[in-house]
Design a protein around this motif. Structure first.
Motif, PDB file in Angstrom:
ATOM      1  N   MET A 129       0.966  -1.104   0.177  1.00 17.70           N
ATOM      2  CA  MET A 129       0.001   0.242   0.009  1.00 17.70           C
ATOM      3  C   MET A 129       1.091   1.354   0.030  1.00 17.70           C
ATOM      4  O   MET A 129       0.689   2.378  -0.711  1.00 17.70           O
ATOM      5  CB  MET A 129      -0.985   0.262   1.458  1.00 17.70           C
ATOM      6  CG  MET A 129      -1.588   0.626   1.338  1.00 17.70           C
ATOM      7  SD  MET A 129      -2.803   0.956   0.028  1.00 17.70           S
ATOM      8  CE  MET A 129      -4.488   1.315   0.599  1.00 17.70           C
ATOM      9  N   GLU A 130       2.420   1.475   0.839  1.00 15.95           N
ATOM     10  CA  GLU A 130       2.929   2.148   0.561  1.00 15.95           C
ATOM     11  C   GLU A 130       3.227   2.783  -0.564  1.00 15.95           C
ATOM     12  O   GLU A 130       3.482   3.810  -0.634  1.00 15.95           O
ATOM     13  CB  GLU A 130       3.936   2.050   2.057  1.00 15.95           C
ATOM     14  CG  GLU A 130       4.854   3.135   2.083  1.00 15.95           C
ATOM     15  CD  GLU A 130       3.713   4.552   3.047  1.00 15.95           C
ATOM     16  OE1 GLU A 130       4.354   5.344   2.452  1.00 15.95           O
ATOM     17  OE2 GLU A 130       3.163   4.089   3.519  1.00 15.95           O
ATOM     18  N   GLN A 131       3.516   1.909  -1.216  1.00  9.24           N
ATOM     19  CA  GLN A 131       4.589   1.583  -2.057  1.00  9.24           C
ATOM     20  C   GLN A 131       3.364   2.064  -3.525  1.00  9.24           C
ATOM     21  O   GLN A 131       4.335   3.588  -4.161  1.00  9.24           O
ATOM     22  CB  GLN A 131       4.890   0.567  -2.452  1.00  9.24           C
ATOM     23  CG  GLN A 131       6.154   0.346  -4.389  1.00  9.24           C
ATOM     24  CD  GLN A 131       6.546  -1.065  -4.709  1.00  9.24           C
ATOM     25  OE1 GLN A 131       6.047  -1.769  -3.916  1.00  9.24           O
ATOM     26  NE2 GLN A 131       7.189  -1.174  -5.288  1.00  9.24           N
ATOM     27  N   LEU A 132       2.250   1.718  -3.476  1.00  7.90           N
ATOM     28  CA  LEU A 132       1.281   2.531  -4.054  1.00  7.90           C
ATOM     29  C   LEU A 132       0.650   4.235  -3.881  1.00  7.90           C
ATOM     30  O   LEU A 132       0.305   4.891  -4.663  1.00  7.90           O
ATOM     31  CB  LEU A 132       0.006   2.007  -4.158  1.00  7.90           C
ATOM     32  CG  LEU A 132      -1.221   2.368  -5.061  1.00  7.90           C
ATOM     33  CD1 LEU A 132      -0.360   1.625  -6.499  1.00  7.90           C
ATOM     34  CD2 LEU A 132      -2.205   1.533  -5.099  1.00  7.90           C
ATOM     35  N   ARG A 133       0.925   4.437  -2.522  1.00  9.92           N
ATOM     36  CA  ARG A 133       1.164   5.889  -2.483  1.00  9.92           C
ATOM     37  C   ARG A 133       2.494   6.710  -2.900  1.00  9.92           C
ATOM     38  O   ARG A 133       2.597   7.601  -3.750  1.00  9.92           O
ATOM     39  CB  ARG A 133       1.424   6.235  -1.298  1.00  9.92           C
ATOM     40  CG  ARG A 133      -0.180   5.809  -0.509  1.00  9.92           C
ATOM     41  CD  ARG A 133      -0.389   6.930   0.731  1.00  9.92           C
ATOM     42  NE  ARG A 133      -1.758   6.132   1.341  1.00  9.92           N
ATOM     43  CZ  ARG A 133      -1.905   5.936   2.755  1.00  9.92           C
ATOM     44  NH1 ARG A 133      -1.661   5.813   3.040  1.00  9.92           N
ATOM     45  NH2 ARG A 133      -3.259   5.938   3.230  1.00  9.92           N
TER      46      ARG A 133
END
Length: 134
Positions: free
Chosen positions: A1-5
């Protein structure tokens, strides 16, 4: 999720910049028919400009310009900076004006100078001017 942001944040900036760039108002290009009068007027102005340039480039005209303290190159530059309407007016006036100038103005000036000197008592040209007894 953090990588998507992390990936979506630069993309979001690019989208915002793209929307701002598209929202800028740029004037639309307009195409219209060019009238015959405009073409003829432009052609006439170019011919008048060439005729004035030829007149100024004559040797006798340049001699007179130099004799009066005017740089012929400066005259040529000013001629190029005239608008089409000014060139047409100048060319029309050049055709209508007398070549030697206005002789009536010179005669009136000479008359006034002689009259003034006669009144002041320097000359005795006109019999209608009363001179003081000496």
């Amino acid at each position: 999720m953090e990588q998507l942001r992390r990936l979506t944040q630069p993309v979001a900036h690019l989208v915002v910049l793209g929307i701002l760039a598209l929202s800028l108002h740029l004037p639309a290009a307009n195409a219209a028919m060019v009238g015959t009068e405009a073409v003829v007027s432009a052609t006439q102005a170019q011919q008048d400009r060439e005729r004035l340039a030829q007149t100024i480039s004559r040797a006798d005209v340049q001699q007179q310009l130099v004799a009066r303290g005017v740089d012929p190159a400066q005259v040529q530059a000013r001629l190029q900076s005239l608008t089409d309407e000014e060139v047409q007016t100048l060319a029309a006036n050049m055709d209508q004006l007398p070549a030697g100038g206005d002789a009536l103005g010179v005669l009136v000036f000479i008359f006034l100078v002689l009259l003034f000197t006669d009144i002041m008592g320097f000359t005795n040209v006109f019999p209608f001017v009363k001179h003081p007894q000496r």
